[in-house]
Design a protein around this motif. Structure first.
Motif, short mmCIF file in Angstrom:
data_model
loop_
_atom_site.label_atom_id
_atom_site.label_comp_id
_atom_site.label_asym_id
_atom_site.label_seq_id
_atom_site.Cartn_x
_atom_site.Cartn_y
_atom_site.Cartn_z
N ILE A 157 0.85 -1.06 0.08
CA ILE A 157 0.07 0.17 0.14
C ILE A 157 0.77 1.17 0.09
N ARG A 158 2.03 1.23 0.95
CA ARG A 158 2.80 2.50 0.88
C ARG A 158 3.50 2.78 -0.54
N SER A 159 3.78 1.71 -1.16
CA SER A 159 4.40 1.93 -2.53
C SER A 159 3.66 2.61 -3.45
N LYS A 160 2.31 2.48 -3.40
CA LYS A 160 1.28 2.95 -4.22
C LYS A 160 0.88 4.39 -4.03
N ARG A 161 1.08 4.79 -2.70
CA ARG A 161 0.52 6.20 -2.16
C ARG A 161 1.41 7.38 -3.12
N THR A 162 0.56 8.63 -3.25
CA THR A 162 1.25 9.59 -4.00
C THR A 162 0.77 10.70 -3.15
N PRO A 163 1.52 11.99 -3.22
CA PRO A 163 0.94 13.31 -2.60
C PRO A 163 -0.57 13.52 -2.86
N HIS A 164 -0.95 13.02 -3.99
CA HIS A 164 -2.41 13.35 -4.44
C HIS A 164 -3.34 12.45 -3.83
N ASP A 165 -3.07 11.27 -3.24
CA ASP A 165 -4.02 10.39 -2.58
C ASP A 165 -4.35 10.87 -1.28
N PRO A 166 -5.66 10.71 -1.17
CA PRO A 166 -6.21 11.33 0.32
C PRO A 166 -5.41 10.79 1.53
N PRO A 167 -4.91 11.58 2.48
CA PRO A 167 -4.58 11.08 3.55
C PRO A 167 -5.12 10.15 4.17
N TYR A 203 -12.50 12.70 11.51
CA TYR A 203 -14.02 12.88 11.11
C TYR A 203 -14.00 14.16 10.23
N GLY A 204 -13.26 14.94 10.27
CA GLY A 204 -13.52 16.26 9.55
C GLY A 204 -13.58 16.25 7.84
N GLN A 205 -13.85 17.33 7.33
CA GLN A 205 -14.00 17.33 6.03
C GLN A 205 -12.53 17.56 5.37
N LEU A 206 -12.26 16.86 4.24
CA LEU A 206 -10.95 16.61 3.53
C LEU A 206 -11.15 17.62 2.48
N ARG A 207 -9.83 18.49 2.28
CA ARG A 207 -9.79 19.07 1.17
C ARG A 207 -8.37 19.23 0.61
N GLU A 222 -0.47 24.31 0.42
CA GLU A 222 -0.27 23.52 1.70
C GLU A 222 -0.52 22.23 1.58
N GLY A 223 -0.96 21.60 0.69
CA GLY A 223 -1.30 20.25 0.78
C GLY A 223 -2.59 19.91 1.33
N TRP A 224 -2.64 18.73 1.88
CA TRP A 224 -4.05 18.59 2.36
C TRP A 224 -4.61 19.01 3.86
N ARG A 225 -5.89 19.56 3.85
CA ARG A 225 -6.55 19.94 4.98
C ARG A 225 -7.60 19.22 5.48
N PRO A 268 3.82 10.62 8.10
CA PRO A 268 2.74 11.70 7.71
C PRO A 268 2.96 12.64 9.01
N VAL A 269 2.99 14.12 8.73
CA VAL A 269 2.88 14.95 9.75
C VAL A 269 1.80 16.05 9.98
N VAL A 270 1.54 16.52 11.05
CA VAL A 270 0.51 17.64 11.30
C VAL A 270 1.55 18.95 11.14
N VAL A 271 1.23 19.58 10.15
CA VAL A 271 2.21 20.87 9.69
C VAL A 271 1.55 22.13 10.78
N THR A 272 0.43 22.08 10.83
CA THR A 272 -0.13 23.42 11.55
C THR A 272 -1.66 23.33 11.70
N ALA A 273 -1.94 24.13 12.48
CA ALA A 273 -3.57 24.10 12.71
C ALA A 273 -4.11 25.46 13.30
N TRP A 274 -5.14 25.83 12.84
CA TRP A 274 -5.83 27.24 13.51
C TRP A 274 -7.22 27.13 13.51
N THR A 275 -7.86 28.22 14.06
CA THR A 275 -9.28 28.15 14.02
C THR A 275 -9.61 29.41 13.24
#
Length: 189
Positions: free
Chosen positions: A15-25, A60-64, A69-72, A94-101
């Motif tokens: 699975i890991r070898s098939k993932r790209t930056p455009h695949d949903p996280p 559970y959040g909506q993915l965009r 910035e990549g995935w949010r 994978p990493v959490v880069v930043t977060a805000w409200t």
């Protein structure tokens, strides 16, 4: 399929070898490490982001997809939207880069027991400063009332109704833009 090793979920090599930056996280928060940038912001007053809300947003959040910035992930609770940016989602680290409200629904946020009036104004003010970081925004600062200091750059900031600036509690500097805040050192009194 992911498997557990020592309490951590690890993707199988196929699975890991098939993932790209455009695949949903992946939606498993236990897979994500925290960047130093995120850890610093987690402790800042006025951010209103916690590890718990980040985990909930990933699960559970909506993915965009955001080109810059990549995935949010976005999760709305009590009138406030929590935004979480993740990176390196095609890797096994994978990493959490930043977060805000941001305010999603002003009336709902003001009515929620979770937020004080100061919290809601702080969230709206931080978002306004960040949205137009290069511009002076006195008209967007004036309606805000923030009595409890929040941090941005090196400054601890407040503002009063009608003021077209935020003021640092330590150096008494007055600022009308985020750029001005971030490029001016705080000379604590």
């Amino acid at each position: 399929m992911a498997t557990r090793h020592g309490g951590q979920r690890v993707e199988s090599p196929s699975i890991r070898s098939k993932r790209t930056p455009h695949d949903p996280p992946l939606r498993d928060p236990t897979l994500y490490a925290l960047t130093d940038h995120f850890r610093e912001r987690l402790r800042q007053p006025g951010r209103y982001v916690s590890l718990s809300t980040v985990s909930d947003a990933i699960e559970y959040g909506q993915l965009r997809w955001n080109r810059t910035e990549g995935w949010r992930f976005a999760l709305v609770r009590n009138g406030v939207r929590f935004l979480v940016v993740v990176g390196d989602t095609e890797t096994t680290s994978p990493v959490v880069v930043t977060a805000w409200t941001e305010i999603d629904d002003w009336d709902e946020a003001m009515a929620a027991d979770r937020w004080t009036v100061d919290d809601v104004h702080t969230i709206r003010l931080r978002a306004a400063l960040s949205e137009e970081s290069d511009c002076r925004i006195p008209s967007r600062i004036r309606p805000r009332i923030v009595e409890r200091p929040f941090e941005m750059g090196e400054h601890r900031l407040t503002t009063a109704a009608g003021d077209g600036h935020v003021e640092c509690c330590d150096c008494r500097g007055r600022f009308r833009s985020k750029r001005q805040l971030l490029t001016t050192a705080c000379r604590r009194g």
